[in-house]
Write a protein that holds these residues in place. Structure first.
Motif, mmCIF file in Angstrom:
data_model
loop_
_atom_site.group_PDB
_atom_site.id
_atom_site.type_symbol
_atom_site.label_atom_id
_atom_site.label_comp_id
_atom_site.label_asym_id
_atom_site.label_seq_id
_atom_site.Cartn_x
_atom_site.Cartn_y
_atom_site.Cartn_z
ATOM 1 N N VAL A 1 0.836 -1.366 -0.020
ATOM 2 C CA VAL A 1 -0.072 0.027 0.077
ATOM 3 C C VAL A 1 0.858 1.216 0.053
ATOM 4 N N LEU A 2 1.807 1.227 0.780
ATOM 5 C CA LEU A 2 2.899 2.252 0.878
ATOM 6 C C LEU A 2 3.514 2.529 -0.462
ATOM 7 N N ALA A 3 3.808 1.578 -1.396
ATOM 8 C CA ALA A 3 4.258 1.676 -2.486
ATOM 9 C C ALA A 3 3.483 2.283 -3.460
ATOM 10 N N LEU A 4 1.922 1.843 -3.578
ATOM 11 C CA LEU A 4 0.945 2.517 -4.249
ATOM 12 C C LEU A 4 0.900 3.753 -4.013
ATOM 13 N N LEU A 5 0.897 4.357 -2.817
ATOM 14 C CA LEU A 5 0.573 5.578 -2.346
ATOM 15 C C LEU A 5 1.763 6.634 -3.026
ATOM 16 N N VAL A 6 3.007 5.995 -2.944
ATOM 17 C CA VAL A 6 4.206 6.944 -3.503
ATOM 18 C C VAL A 6 4.110 6.807 -5.091
ATOM 19 N N ILE A 7 3.571 5.875 -5.645
ATOM 20 C CA ILE A 7 3.468 5.782 -7.278
ATOM 21 C C ILE A 7 2.552 6.855 -7.733
ATOM 22 N N ILE A 8 1.149 6.670 -6.928
ATOM 23 C CA ILE A 8 0.252 7.743 -7.192
ATOM 24 C C ILE A 8 0.302 9.309 -6.914
ATOM 25 N N MET A 9 1.553 9.382 -5.900
ATOM 26 C CA MET A 9 1.875 10.848 -5.572
ATOM 27 C C MET A 9 2.752 11.274 -6.615
ATOM 28 N N VAL A 10 3.803 10.439 -7.086
ATOM 29 C CA VAL A 10 4.729 11.015 -7.932
ATOM 30 C C VAL A 10 4.155 10.957 -9.183
ATOM 31 N N ARG A 11 3.288 10.133 -9.799
ATOM 32 C CA ARG A 11 2.958 10.036 -11.349
ATOM 33 C C ARG A 11 1.641 10.678 -11.605
ATOM 34 N N PHE A 12 0.753 10.834 -10.613
ATOM 35 C CA PHE A 12 -0.376 11.344 -10.849
ATOM 36 C C PHE A 12 -1.008 12.703 -10.170
ATOM 37 N N ASN A 13 0.051 13.616 -9.738
ATOM 38 C CA ASN A 13 -0.050 14.685 -9.033
ATOM 39 C C ASN A 13 -0.529 15.739 -10.090
ATOM 40 N N ALA A 14 -0.974 16.844 -9.979
ATOM 41 C CA ALA A 14 -1.397 17.677 -10.828
ATOM 42 C C ALA A 14 -0.338 18.398 -11.787
ATOM 43 N N LYS A 15 0.798 18.383 -11.115
ATOM 44 C CA LYS A 15 2.071 18.863 -12.149
ATOM 45 C C LYS A 15 2.718 17.970 -12.862
ATOM 46 N N ALA A 16 2.647 16.292 -12.879
ATOM 47 C CA ALA A 16 2.942 15.627 -13.668
ATOM 48 C C ALA A 16 2.126 14.891 -14.369
ATOM 49 N N ASN A 17 0.795 15.208 -14.108
ATOM 50 C CA ASN A 17 -0.247 14.669 -14.956
ATOM 51 C C ASN A 17 -1.647 15.833 -15.066
ATOM 52 N N PRO A 18 -1.015 16.891 -15.621
ATOM 53 C CA PRO A 18 -2.166 18.100 -15.882
ATOM 54 C C PRO A 18 -3.445 17.693 -16.464
ATOM 55 N N VAL A 19 -3.506 16.588 -17.140
ATOM 56 C CA VAL A 19 -4.668 16.085 -17.785
ATOM 57 C C VAL A 19 -4.984 14.721 -17.496
ATOM 58 N N PRO A 20 -5.882 14.472 -16.438
ATOM 59 C CA PRO A 20 -6.115 13.214 -16.001
ATOM 60 C C PRO A 20 -6.857 12.449 -17.142
ATOM 61 N N ALA A 21 -6.968 10.999 -16.849
ATOM 62 C CA ALA A 21 -7.546 10.176 -17.719
ATOM 63 C C ALA A 21 -9.111 10.271 -17.501
ATOM 64 N N ARG A 22 -9.783 9.844 -18.393
ATOM 65 C CA ARG A 22 -11.189 9.885 -18.429
ATOM 66 C C ARG A 22 -11.881 8.584 -18.113
ATOM 67 N N PHE A 23 -11.332 7.401 -17.977
ATOM 68 C CA PHE A 23 -11.801 5.948 -17.683
ATOM 69 C C PHE A 23 -11.918 5.960 -16.232
ATOM 70 N N THR A 24 -13.053 5.247 -15.900
ATOM 71 C CA THR A 24 -13.599 4.993 -14.438
ATOM 72 C C THR A 24 -13.445 3.568 -13.885
ATOM 73 N N HIS A 25 -13.427 2.680 -14.886
ATOM 74 C CA HIS A 25 -13.325 1.097 -14.165
ATOM 75 C C HIS A 25 -12.319 0.592 -14.943
ATOM 76 N N ASN A 26 -11.746 -0.663 -14.384
ATOM 77 C CA ASN A 26 -10.893 -1.656 -15.098
ATOM 78 C C ASN A 26 -11.385 -3.134 -14.275
ATOM 79 N N THR A 27 -11.892 -3.776 -15.113
ATOM 80 C CA THR A 27 -12.459 -5.073 -14.882
ATOM 81 C C THR A 27 -11.496 -5.913 -14.023
#
Length: 291
Positions: free
Chosen positions: A58-84
């Motif tokens: 869970v810590l690794a997931l949180l770090v990845i999310i904070m690094v790769r999906f913050n507003a600066k690194a990912n200004p345009v978020p993805a539009r999908f909502t599900h992954n089966t």
């Protein structure tokens, strides 16, 4: 602590607590019974490592999310909502983890609730074994009744009983100096070492639900009015061992300790003979060495 399972197993025995908790203690109390051996092995083994791996994941997931999906690194978020596939994985994997944990957990619970007969093997320190510890059939039977708010103990085969109440700090200083506060009792349950003791647990018919628990023995059983529950222990070391009522039983719930004194077989035989003859606990206890 969850990140370092080895810390839990590397403590010095003196820091763990023998018979009662110690200041600063964070591990289980030192085991003196086969049941508690299984509990410690389960806790320090599969349970602690599973928790540690989950925390790291869970810590690794949180770090990845904070690094790769913050507003600066990912200004345009993805539009999908599900992954089966991901939803299937995060549903199935926790189920499998719980199954792996449940298997040894049920084994430990079965050991506590199944009375030894001299033939059945017990899990002992190896939780995943099919049983490797021989435990003799019980030769001592004690009935513990939860009252409001103290314990009554009866040696069933001898037909003698006594009450056990908590000592105040002043009484400890006068009668039993050095015994732990809020755990010391006036009359301890006396049992022999290396002997299987059958515990019959109930509560006063006019009372409430209590729970009989001694951490160093690995036992914890509800004391229910009108019902007779059973458990057992076989202590391999002499000494004083303490527990408490573990049910929220009323205004004096915190003042209902359990004191069990494990003595040699010879000392127990002398005590129980004196108890049968005098029918007085104090007279019988006087034949034992001072605490």
């Amino acid at each position: 602590m969850a990140l370092s399972p080895a810390i839990a197993t590397a403590q010095e025995i003196g820091a763990v607590g023998r018979g009662h908790p110690e200041p600063g203690q964070f591990h289980l109390q030192e085991s003196v019974t086969p049941i508690m051996d299984s509990i410690v092995a389960f806790h320090d083994g599969i349970l602690m490592w599973t928790i540690s791996l989950i925390v790291l994941f869970v810590l690794a997931l949180l770090v990845i999310i904070m690094v790769r999906f913050n507003a600066k690194a990912n200004p345009v978020p993805a539009r999908f909502t599900h992954n089966t596939l991901i939803e299937v994985i995060w549903t199935v994997v926790p189920i499998l983890v719980l199954v792996v944990i449940a298997i040894p957990s049920f084994g430990v619970l079965s050991d506590q609730m199944t009375m030894p007969d001299g033939e059945r093997k017990y899990l002992g320190a190896n939780v995943f074994s099919m049983g490797e510890v021989d435990v003799p059939a019980p030769t001592v039977t004690v009935k513990a009744s939860g009252e409001q708010w103290y314990w009554n103990y009866e040696y069933v085969d001898q037909g003698v009983a006594f009450d056990s109440n908590m000592l105040s700090e002043a009484e400890i200083a006068e009668l039993k100096p050095g015994q732990p506060r809020l755990l010391a009792v006036n009359n301890e349950l006396i049992v022999p070492v290396n002997t299987t003791v059958r515990m019959q647990i109930t509560a006063s018919p006019s009372g409430v639900i209590h729970a009989f628990a001694v951490p160093s023995f690995g036992i914890k059983v509800d004391a229910v009015p009108g019902r007779l529950n059973e458990t057992w222990f076989n202590a391999r070391e002499t000494g004083m061992y303490y527990g408490q009522c573990s049910e929220l039983c009323g205004k004096d719930h915190a003042f209902m300790p359990i004191g069990v004194r494990v003595v040699t077989v010879e000392e127990y035989e002398a005590f129980i003979a004196a108890f049968e003859e005098s029918r007085d606990y104090a007279t019988a206890a006087a034949v034992l060495p001072a605490l």
